[in-house]
Design a protein around this motif. Structure first.
Motif, PDB file in Angstrom:
ATOM      1  N   SER A   1       5.405   8.275   4.870  1.00 13.28           N
ATOM      2  CA  SER A   1       6.550   7.373   4.751  1.00 13.28           C
ATOM      3  C   SER A   1       7.239   7.174   6.106  1.00 13.28           C
ATOM      4  CB  SER A   1       7.537   7.887   3.709  1.00 13.28           C
ATOM      5  OG  SER A   1       8.093   9.110   4.103  1.00 13.28           O
ATOM      6  N   VAL A   2       7.309   8.217   6.913  1.00 15.15           N
ATOM      7  CA  VAL A   2       7.887   8.091   8.258  1.00 15.15           C
ATOM      8  C   VAL A   2       7.006   7.192   9.127  1.00 15.15           C
ATOM      9  CG1 VAL A   2       8.420   9.381  10.366  1.00 15.15           C
ATOM     10  CG2 VAL A   2       9.144  10.267   8.161  1.00 15.15           C
ATOM     11  N   ILE A   3       5.687   7.387   9.044  1.00 14.10           N
ATOM     12  CA  ILE A   3       4.762   6.541   9.813  1.00 14.10           C
ATOM     13  C   ILE A   3       4.891   5.090   9.386  1.00 14.10           C
ATOM     14  CG2 ILE A   3       2.318   6.039  10.198  1.00 14.10           C
ATOM     15  CD1 ILE A   3       1.835   9.070  10.042  1.00 14.10           C
ATOM     16  N   LEU A   4       4.961   4.853   8.074  1.00 13.23           N
ATOM     17  CA  LEU A   4       5.112   3.474   7.586  1.00 13.23           C
ATOM     18  C   LEU A   4       6.420   2.854   8.047  1.00 13.23           C
ATOM     19  CD1 LEU A   4       3.762   3.680   3.945  1.00 13.23           C
ATOM     20  CD2 LEU A   4       2.760   2.466   5.865  1.00 13.23           C
ATOM     21  N   TYR A   5       7.475   3.637   8.074  1.00 12.21           N
ATOM     22  CA  TYR A   5       8.764   3.102   8.491  1.00 12.21           C
ATOM     23  C   TYR A   5       8.729   2.625   9.945  1.00 12.21           C
ATOM     24  CZ  TYR A   5      13.685   2.884   9.715  1.00 12.21           C
ATOM     25  OH  TYR A   5      14.895   2.463  10.172  1.00 12.21           O
ATOM     26  N   PHE A   6       8.281   3.495  10.835  1.00 15.60           N
ATOM     27  CA  PHE A   6       8.314   3.145  12.255  1.00 15.60           C
ATOM     28  C   PHE A   6       7.264   2.095  12.622  1.00 15.60           C
ATOM     29  CE2 PHE A   6      10.550   7.247  12.471  1.00 15.60           C
ATOM     30  CZ  PHE A   6      11.711   6.791  13.078  1.00 15.60           C
ATOM     31  N   SER A   7       6.068   2.205  12.061  1.00 15.14           N
ATOM     32  CA  SER A   7       5.061   1.184  12.379  1.00 15.14           C
ATOM     33  C   SER A   7       5.420  -0.147  11.735  1.00 15.14           C
ATOM     34  CB  SER A   7       3.674   1.651  11.945  1.00 15.14           C
ATOM     35  OG  SER A   7       3.610   1.809  10.551  1.00 15.14           O
ATOM     36  N   GLY A   8       6.028  -0.126  10.557  1.00 18.12           N
ATOM     37  CA  GLY A   8       6.468  -1.367   9.922  1.00 18.12           C
ATOM     38  C   GLY A   8       7.572  -2.050  10.708  1.00 18.12           C
ATOM     39  N   ASN A   9       8.512  -1.262  11.241  1.00 14.71           N
ATOM     40  CA  ASN A   9       9.558  -1.844  12.094  1.00 14.71           C
ATOM     41  C   ASN A   9       8.962  -2.510  13.325  1.00 14.71           C
ATOM     42  OD1 ASN A   9      11.842  -1.357  10.623  1.00 14.71           O
ATOM     43  ND2 ASN A   9      12.264   0.607  11.596  1.00 14.71           N
ATOM     44  N   HIS A  10       7.954  -1.866  13.920  1.00 16.98           N
ATOM     45  CA  HIS A  10       7.319  -2.452  15.099  1.00 16.98           C
ATOM     46  C   HIS A  10       6.575  -3.736  14.724  1.00 16.98           C
ATOM     47  CE1 HIS A  10       5.418  -2.716  19.008  1.00 16.98           C
ATOM     48  NE2 HIS A  10       4.262  -2.889  18.395  1.00 16.98           N
ATOM     49  N   LEU A  11       5.883  -3.709  13.599  1.00 14.74           N
ATOM     50  CA  LEU A  11       5.132  -4.902  13.183  1.00 14.74           C
ATOM     51  C   LEU A  11       6.054  -6.073  12.855  1.00 14.74           C
ATOM     52  CD1 LEU A  11       2.335  -3.341  10.961  1.00 14.74           C
ATOM     53  CD2 LEU A  11       2.127  -4.285  13.267  1.00 14.74           C
ATOM     54  N   MET A  12       7.233  -5.781  12.310  1.00 17.23           N
ATOM     55  CA  MET A  12       8.166  -6.874  12.018  1.00 17.23           C
ATOM     56  C   MET A  12       8.804  -7.429  13.276  1.00 17.23           C
ATOM     57  SD  MET A  12      10.029  -5.878   8.435  1.00 17.23           S
ATOM     58  CE  MET A  12      10.775  -4.385   9.056  1.00 17.23           C
ATOM     59  N   SER A  13       8.886  -6.627  14.318  1.00 19.85           N
ATOM     60  CA  SER A  13       9.563  -7.095  15.532  1.00 19.85           C
ATOM     61  C   SER A  13       8.660  -7.934  16.430  1.00 19.85           C
ATOM     62  CB  SER A  13      10.113  -5.906  16.326  1.00 19.85           C
ATOM     63  OG  SER A  13       9.059  -5.134  16.853  1.00 19.85           O
ATOM     64  N   ILE A  14       7.341  -7.790  16.302  1.00 19.24           N
ATOM     65  CA  ILE A  14       6.445  -8.574  17.159  1.00 19.24           C
ATOM     66  C   ILE A  14       6.090  -9.880  16.448  1.00 19.24           C
ATOM     67  CG2 ILE A  14       5.489  -6.577  18.336  1.00 19.24           C
ATOM     68  CD1 ILE A  14       3.021  -6.795  16.578  1.00 19.24           C
ATOM     69  N   GLY A  15       5.857 -10.897  17.220  1.00 21.57           N
ATOM     70  CA  GLY A  15       5.493 -12.190  16.641  1.00 21.57           C
ATOM     71  C   GLY A  15       4.016 -12.271  16.306  1.00 21.57           C
ATOM     72  N   ASN A  16       3.197 -11.864  17.237  1.00 26.09           N
ATOM     73  CA  ASN A  16       1.749 -11.838  17.015  1.00 26.09           C
ATOM     74  C   ASN A  16       1.162 -10.689  17.824  1.00 26.09           C
ATOM     75  OD1 ASN A  16       2.083 -12.856  19.545  1.00 26.09           O
ATOM     76  ND2 ASN A  16       1.135 -14.829  19.146  1.00 26.09           N
ATOM     77  N   LEU A  17      -0.095 -10.406  17.617  1.00 27.36           N
ATOM     78  CA  LEU A  17      -0.734  -9.290  18.307  1.00 27.36           C
ATOM     79  C   LEU A  17      -1.047  -9.691  19.742  1.00 27.36           C
ATOM     80  CD1 LEU A  17      -3.178  -8.089  15.526  1.00 27.36           C
ATOM     81  CD2 LEU A  17      -0.932  -7.208  16.073  1.00 27.36           C
ATOM     82  N   ASN A  18      -0.437  -8.992  20.680  1.00 29.05           N
ATOM     83  CA  ASN A  18      -0.611  -9.325  22.094  1.00 29.05           C
ATOM     84  C   ASN A  18      -1.435  -8.309  22.859  1.00 29.05           C
ATOM     85  OD1 ASN A  18       0.981 -11.615  21.852  1.00 29.05           O
ATOM     86  ND2 ASN A  18       2.856 -10.419  22.113  1.00 29.05           N
ATOM     87  N   SER A  19      -1.509  -7.103  22.351  1.00 29.71           N
ATOM     88  CA  SER A  19      -2.183  -6.054  23.122  1.00 29.71           C
ATOM     89  C   SER A  19      -2.965  -5.138  22.188  1.00 29.71           C
ATOM     90  CB  SER A  19      -1.155  -5.233  23.907  1.00 29.71           C
ATOM     91  OG  SER A  19      -0.325  -4.526  23.015  1.00 29.71           O
TER      92      SER A  19
END
Length: 70
Positions: free
Chosen positions: A16-34
């Motif tokens: 659940s901690v991994i999902l929280y932090f990775s989900g926040n990062h995925l919502m903040s980026i527009g598209n995959l850049n790197s």
């Protein structure tokens, strides 16, 4: 609680901690850049499926306890 239940709760907490932090990062980026963004997507999905299955196990246990005749 037995040892197996404690381990499952620990895995549920970690995922659940991994999902929280990775989900926040995925919502903040527009598209995959790197490659890092792709790695975050992989981490999200590798954590999602154990979280989902363990959540269903614990919900099933909860329903069995609540609905069991006393």
């Amino acid at each position: 609680m037995d040892k197996d239940t404690i381990r499952q709760l620990f895995v549920l907490l970690i995922t659940s901690v991994i999902l929280y932090f990775s989900g926040n990062h995925l919502m903040s980026i527009g598209n995959l850049n790197s490659i890092f963004d792709g790695l975050v997507v992989m981490i999200f999905f590798f954590a999602f499926f154990p979280f989902l299955s363990l959540s269903l196990v614990f919900i099933g246990r909860l329903f069995r306890v609540v609905l069991s005749p006393r």
